[in-house]
Design an enzyme around this catalytic site. Structure first.
Site, PDB file in Angstrom:
ATOM      1  N   PRO A 143      -4.647   0.341  -4.462  1.00  0.00           N
ATOM      2  CG  PRO A 143      -2.440   0.800  -3.531  1.00  0.00           C
ATOM      3  CD  PRO A 143      -3.658   1.292  -4.085  1.00  0.00           C
ATOM      4  CD  GLU A 182       2.953   6.534   0.009  1.00  0.00           C
ATOM      5  OE1 GLU A 182       2.730   5.770   0.936  1.00  0.00           O
ATOM      6  OE2 GLU A 182       3.890   6.271  -0.625  1.00  0.00           O
ATOM      7  NE  ARG A 202      -8.538 -11.554 -23.993  1.00  0.00           N
ATOM      8  CZ  ARG A 202      -9.721 -12.299 -23.855  1.00  0.00           C
ATOM      9  NH1 ARG A 202     -10.410 -12.213 -23.061  1.00  0.00           N
ATOM     10  NH2 ARG A 202      -9.495 -13.610 -24.377  1.00  0.00           N
ATOM     11  CG  ASP A 260     -16.898 -14.517 -22.434  1.00  0.00           C
ATOM     12  OD1 ASP A 260     -15.640 -14.098 -21.934  1.00  0.00           O
ATOM     13  OD2 ASP A 260     -17.655 -13.884 -22.662  1.00  0.00           O
TER      14      ASP A 260
HETATM   15  C1  9D3 Z   1       2.544   2.428   2.109  1.00  0.00           C
HETATM   16  C2  9D3 Z   1       1.477   1.854   1.614  1.00  0.00           C
HETATM   17  N1  9D3 Z   1       1.382   1.593   0.259  1.00  0.00           N
HETATM   18  C3  9D3 Z   1      -0.189   1.072   0.159  1.00  0.00           C
HETATM   19  C4  9D3 Z   1      -0.193  -0.606  -0.160  1.00  0.00           C
HETATM   20  C5  9D3 Z   1       1.249   2.823  -0.443  1.00  0.00           C
HETATM   21  C6  9D3 Z   1       1.021   2.779  -1.843  1.00  0.00           C
HETATM   22  C7  9D3 Z   1       1.566   1.843  -2.714  1.00  0.00           C
HETATM   23  C8  9D3 Z   1       1.328   1.591  -4.076  1.00  0.00           C
HETATM   24  C9  9D3 Z   1       0.165   3.735  -2.253  1.00  0.00           C
HETATM   25  C10 9D3 Z   1      -0.235   3.710  -3.745  1.00  0.00           C
HETATM   26  C11 9D3 Z   1       0.633   2.706  -4.690  1.00  0.00           C
HETATM   27  C12 9D3 Z   1       0.256   2.636  -6.091  1.00  0.00           C
HETATM   28  N2  9D3 Z   1      -0.471   1.616  -6.698  1.00  0.00           N
HETATM   29  C13 9D3 Z   1      -1.650   1.765  -7.167  1.00  0.00           C
HETATM   30  O1  9D3 Z   1      -2.138   2.891  -7.410  1.00  0.00           O
HETATM   31  C14 9D3 Z   1      -2.587   0.781  -7.586  1.00  0.00           C
HETATM   32  C15 9D3 Z   1      -2.501  -0.698  -7.270  1.00  0.00           C
HETATM   33  C16 9D3 Z   1      -1.170  -1.472  -6.809  1.00  0.00           C
HETATM   34  O2  9D3 Z   1      -0.229  -0.842  -6.371  1.00  0.00           O
HETATM   35  N3  9D3 Z   1      -1.267  -2.893  -6.579  1.00  0.00           N
HETATM   36  C17 9D3 Z   1      -2.500  -3.453  -7.290  1.00  0.00           C
HETATM   37  N4  9D3 Z   1      -3.424  -2.879  -7.810  1.00  0.00           N
HETATM   38  C18 9D3 Z   1      -3.331  -1.349  -7.896  1.00  0.00           C
HETATM   39  S1  9D3 Z   1      -4.501  -0.530  -8.570  1.00  0.00           S
HETATM   40  C19 9D3 Z   1      -3.696   0.903  -8.126  1.00  0.00           C
END
Ligand code: 9D3
Length: 265
Positions: free
Chosen positions: A88, A115, A153, A168
């Protein structure tokens, strides 16, 4: 393109690999996709992949040792591949990035759960962190599949070439026009007559106008200055002129304005 996806849910990645375009890409040899089970690299009796965070707090963190061992194993198979962490906190993945990765020969995609992963993994092993958008997933797997899907793709021979070439130059900064198929009327809704007319140039211009109008209304952020070709600007201007005529018609031209409180958007 060789993908290695590191995950504690390899069955998710296997289902993706074995379906649809992805399956065809693998069968044709354009793609290999290995799901590496991080748990296989956890050496303790319970194959533990997570642990409690230093400093306290809720949630768990992915332990570094199994992850590092899994990444080493993937690097041994794909020595040229950049290690990408789906996170994230990552840079937003977009179509230009998909094109860049499609020019590589391999990618190692690390899918976090809980997390997140121990920061020392990011520091030691990860070349780039990618996010697929501002919403909260339960882990990196769906994001890794989105990245692999977008990259695959674009590879030569994976799609019908007509589609890929057009997409593209067009796809990323323009919404698509509306699509219709038979029957000509469905639940009282007809297919626009022009699409059944057989006038190829009128159809092309209708589609171009529809795409532009949809982009203008739904995603004006995509139409930055200079984004329009001459013909596109002319088509929009023609609509603008039409709207101006209706507005300036004596007594209006459209329906009467509804009584409102002045707060309508
Ligand atoms: C409490 C804080 N959170 C962070 C925003 C904790 C948290 C949320 C979700 C930790 C890990 C996740 C799992 N998400 C992913 O691994 C992830 C993700 C996403 O949640 N949204 C958009 N792109 C991605 S890429 C990996």
């Amino acid at each position: 393109m060789h993908f290695a996806a590191l995950t504690i849910f390899p069955e998710l990645i296997a289902a993706f690999r074995d379906s649809g375009i992805m399956r065809r890409a693998v069968e044709s040899g354009a793609v290999t996709l290995q799901a590496i089970n991080i748990r296989d690299y956890a050496l303790d009796r319970h194959h533990t992949t997570d642990d409690r965070p230093y400093g306290g707090g809720c949630g768990m963190v992915m332990k570094p040792e199994p992850l590092a061992a899994a990444i080493r194993a993937a690097k041994a198979k794909l020595p040229e591949a950049p290690v990408i962490l789906l996170s994230p906190q990552g840079e937003r993945f977009d179509q230009p990035m998909a094109r860049q990765f499609a020019a590589h020969q391999a990618m190692i995609l690390v899918c976090g759960r809980y997390e997140g992963v121990d920061e020392r993994i990011s520091e030691q092993w990860v070349e780039a962190e990618l996010s697929i958008g501002d919403f909260v997933l339960t882990g990196g797997e769906v994001a890794a599949m989105a990245v692999m899907d977008a990259v695959t793709r674009l590879l030569p021979g994976v799609l019908g070439n007509a589609d890929s070439a057009e997409q593209d130059s067009f796809g990323a900064n323009r919404l698509d026009c509306a699509h219709y198929t038979r029957p000509p009327e469905f639940e009282g809704r007809p297919v626009p007559g022009v699409l059944q007319s057989g006038h190829h140039d009128r159809i092309r211009r209708w589609r171009l106008t529809d795409a532009l109008m949809r982009t203008l209304v739904r995603r004006p952020d995509l139409l930055h200055q200079g984004a329009l070709k001459n013909e596109e600007a002319a088509l929009l201007r023609a609509w603008y002129g039409e709207i101006e005529r209706i507005i300036q018609m004596p007594g209006g031209g459209g329906p009467d304005p509804s009584p409102g409180d002045g707060q309508e958007r």
